[in-house]
Design an enzyme around this catalytic site. Structure first.
Site, PDB file in Angstrom:
ATOM      1  N   SER A  74     -24.522  14.040 -18.053  1.00 10.91           N
ATOM      2  CA  SER A  74     -25.793  13.453 -18.455  1.00 10.91           C
ATOM      3  C   SER A  74     -26.007  12.012 -18.036  1.00 10.91           C
ATOM      4  O   SER A  74     -27.067  11.445 -18.293  1.00 10.91           O
ATOM      5  CB  SER A  74     -25.963  13.562 -19.976  1.00 10.91           C
ATOM      6  OG  SER A  74     -26.146  14.904 -20.345  1.00 10.91           O
TER       7      SER A  74
ATOM      8  N   LYS B 235     -29.981   3.708 -24.752  1.00 14.88           N
ATOM      9  CA  LYS B 235     -30.328   5.107 -24.976  1.00 14.88           C
ATOM     10  C   LYS B 235     -30.499   5.329 -26.479  1.00 14.88           C
ATOM     11  O   LYS B 235     -29.721   4.791 -27.275  1.00 14.88           O
ATOM     12  CB  LYS B 235     -29.232   6.007 -24.402  1.00 14.88           C
ATOM     13  CG  LYS B 235     -29.552   7.496 -24.478  1.00 14.88           C
ATOM     14  CD  LYS B 235     -28.481   8.332 -23.776  1.00 14.88           C
ATOM     15  CE  LYS B 235     -28.782   9.814 -23.870  1.00 14.88           C
ATOM     16  NZ  LYS B 235     -27.783  10.647 -23.156  1.00 14.88           N
TER      17      LYS B 235
ATOM     18  N   SER C 145     -29.043  14.333 -19.865  1.00 13.07           N
ATOM     19  CA  SER C 145     -29.937  13.997 -20.957  1.00 13.07           C
ATOM     20  C   SER C 145     -30.397  12.538 -20.934  1.00 13.07           C
ATOM     21  O   SER C 145     -31.260  12.155 -21.718  1.00 13.07           O
ATOM     22  CB  SER C 145     -29.229  14.261 -22.295  1.00 13.07           C
ATOM     23  OG  SER C 145     -28.114  13.390 -22.462  1.00 13.07           O
TER      24      SER C 145
END
Length: 484
Positions: A175, A76, A151
């Site tokens: 998330s 990420k 997210s």
């Protein structure tokens, strides 16, 4: 090769059916061909990946390899990676090249894993749809007209589409779990402090925690184990031995006590999603688990509590991005005040600006006691609810999201509706307990997620329960037809 599990990929590497370089080239080709439809990656690190693959092949040949050596993954884009752009999907950090590796990057590099690239995300991890990204929204592989959740939307979209077998992710209020639910993946957020936050760009420091998303609990277990452990560089890291998550997978779950919080099955949960979760409960019963209704009376207060605590911490953490030391710097300014205003106004998107303003407000003189202090008191009550629950049950089960993935743009103009996407996930972050999501069926071709929550440092039990469920079902093996 993209349909194989991590254990199958590892076995193939060791048996020399393919090399890590061949495996890496396979995934890089899929990224080149398929990611334009998804926008799941911000940066592709092909040169670095091939160098790591060659190093992994050398380790495999010498016998100095781990089970993860040569396995590709995606990081990420919230984790600092030495010499590679680390943007947090924000214009503010679009040109930021990290001068060091985050601890989890170091750990996974040391295990011999191969980084294919950096995943797209909601800007500074603030969002539930992956639409607030400077690089554009990520699309859901199950229906590219819909969001993948957020997210960690880029991480889940990439894994669900077979662009990588696993990806790292972060969870501040859901998330990891919410996007995993919307894309039929398994995603786990460990206990707060289990995985080092060093090198993870902070959103809300008392809530953020790193984890992983993959197709199965088995795939998650080995990578989470490699990521976990004490880190002297992180003051919130817990000095406690890491359990053997992989060995825990094989235990039978007969007699496992699972609590069903009545607040999670009330108004707001889509009837079709409730039906899939009820079916999953029946499967757990056949495996020997027992169920009892419990109450988490303060859980309905988790969303308002979170949206006081998290923005307050964000306003403090993001104060460092001022156009002076690093990050976006406005041009043509005539004063220091103008530099601050324009750099932050140009560098941050609307959702980040909204949360900074909320956070600054609740921390301001005259409102701190009325909002922030009260929210912290409610947070303690939410923790106490879980503490009492785990005196009588081993795990807590409920939905991950209220419904299946919604369409792109459907909730963009309604922040409150967007925030309510995390109504079932936020409480675990406020309490600091581990939690995970796994697929439990489909509604009109779209995935439904089941959430499991455990007591502190009980990740092994969570992964074991999820693995046993996945051994008895095949939902996790389903993949979107357009990306097979």
């Amino acid at each position: 090769m993209h349909t194989l599990s991590i254990s199958e990929l590892s076995a193939g590497l060791r048996a020399k059916r393919f090399s890590s370089r061949e495996l890496t080239l396979h995934f890089l080709k899929r990224i080149e061909t398929l990611d334009p439809q998804l926008n799941s990656l911000i940066t592709v690190t092909a040169e670095r990946a091939l160098a790591q693959a060659d190093a992994a092949d050398a380790r495999l040949a010498s016998g100095d390899a781990t089970e993860l050596t040569g396995i590709p993954l995606i990081q990420k884009d919230i984790f600092c990676t030495l010499g590679v752009r680390t943007s947090c999907a924000s214009k503010m950090l679009d040109k930021f090249i990290a001068p060091y590796d985050a601890t989890i990057v170091e750990k996974l590099d040391a295990a011999g894993m191969v980084m294919l690239g950096k995943a797209n995300m909601d800007e500074f991890a603030m969002g539930s749809s992956n639409e607030p990204s400077w690089y554009g929204p990520v699309k859901n592989p199950w229906d590219t007209q819909r969001v993948p959740g957020g997210s960690s939307g880029g991480s889940v979209a990439a894994v669900a589409a077979g662009l990588a077998p696993i990806a790292t992710a972060t969870d501040t209020g859901g998330s990891i779990r919410q996007p995993a639910a919307l894309t039929n993946l398994t995603g786990i957020k460990p206990t707060y402090g289990r995985v080092s936050r060093y090198g993870m760009i902070a959103f809300a420091s008392s809530l953020d925690q790193a984890g992983v998303v993959a197709r199965s609990a088995e795939d998650c277990a080995g990578v989470l184990q490699a990521m976990s452990g004490f880190d002297v560089r992180d003051s919130t890291s817990v000095d406690r031995p890491v359990d053997d998550y992989v060995s825990a997978l094989g235990r039978d779950i007969k007699g496992l006590r699972i609590g069903l919080p009545k607040e999670y099955f009330a108004e707001g949960l889509a009837p079709s999603s409730r039906e899939r979760i009820d079916q999953a409960i029946e499967t757990f019963k056949k495996l020997g688990a027992t169920f009892t209704e419990i109450s988490l009376p303060n859980s309905p207060l988790s969303v308002p509590t979170y949206y006081v605590v998290a923005p307050a911490e964000a306003s403090s953490n993001l104060a460092r991005f001022d156009g002076v030391r690093f990050g976006h710097r406005a041009e043509g300014v005539k004063s220091l005040e103008e530099l601050y205003k324009r750099s932050r106004g140009e560098g941050f998107g609307s959702e980040v600006q909204r949360r900074i303003m909320i956070g600054t407000y609740v921390l301001s003189h005259g409102y701190y006691d009325a909002y922030y202090l009260q929210a912290q008191k409610v947070r303690r009550l939410i923790y106490e609810d879980f503490r009492r629950a785990f005196e009588s049950v081993d795990l807590v089960l409920g939905p991950t999201a209220t419904d299946v993935a919604f369409k792109l743009g459907e909730k963009s103009d309604d922040p409150v509706s967007m925030y309510l996407n995390d109504i079932y996930t936020i409480a675990a972050n406020l309490a600091g307990i581990p939690a995970m999501s796994l697929g439990c069926g489909f509604v009109d071709g779209l995935p439904v997620g089941l959430q499991l929550m455990g007591n502190f440092f009980d990740e092994g039990r969570l992964l074991n329960a999820a693995h046993q469920y996945q051994q008895a079902t095949d939902w996790h093996q389903q993949s979107p037809a357009a990306f097979k």
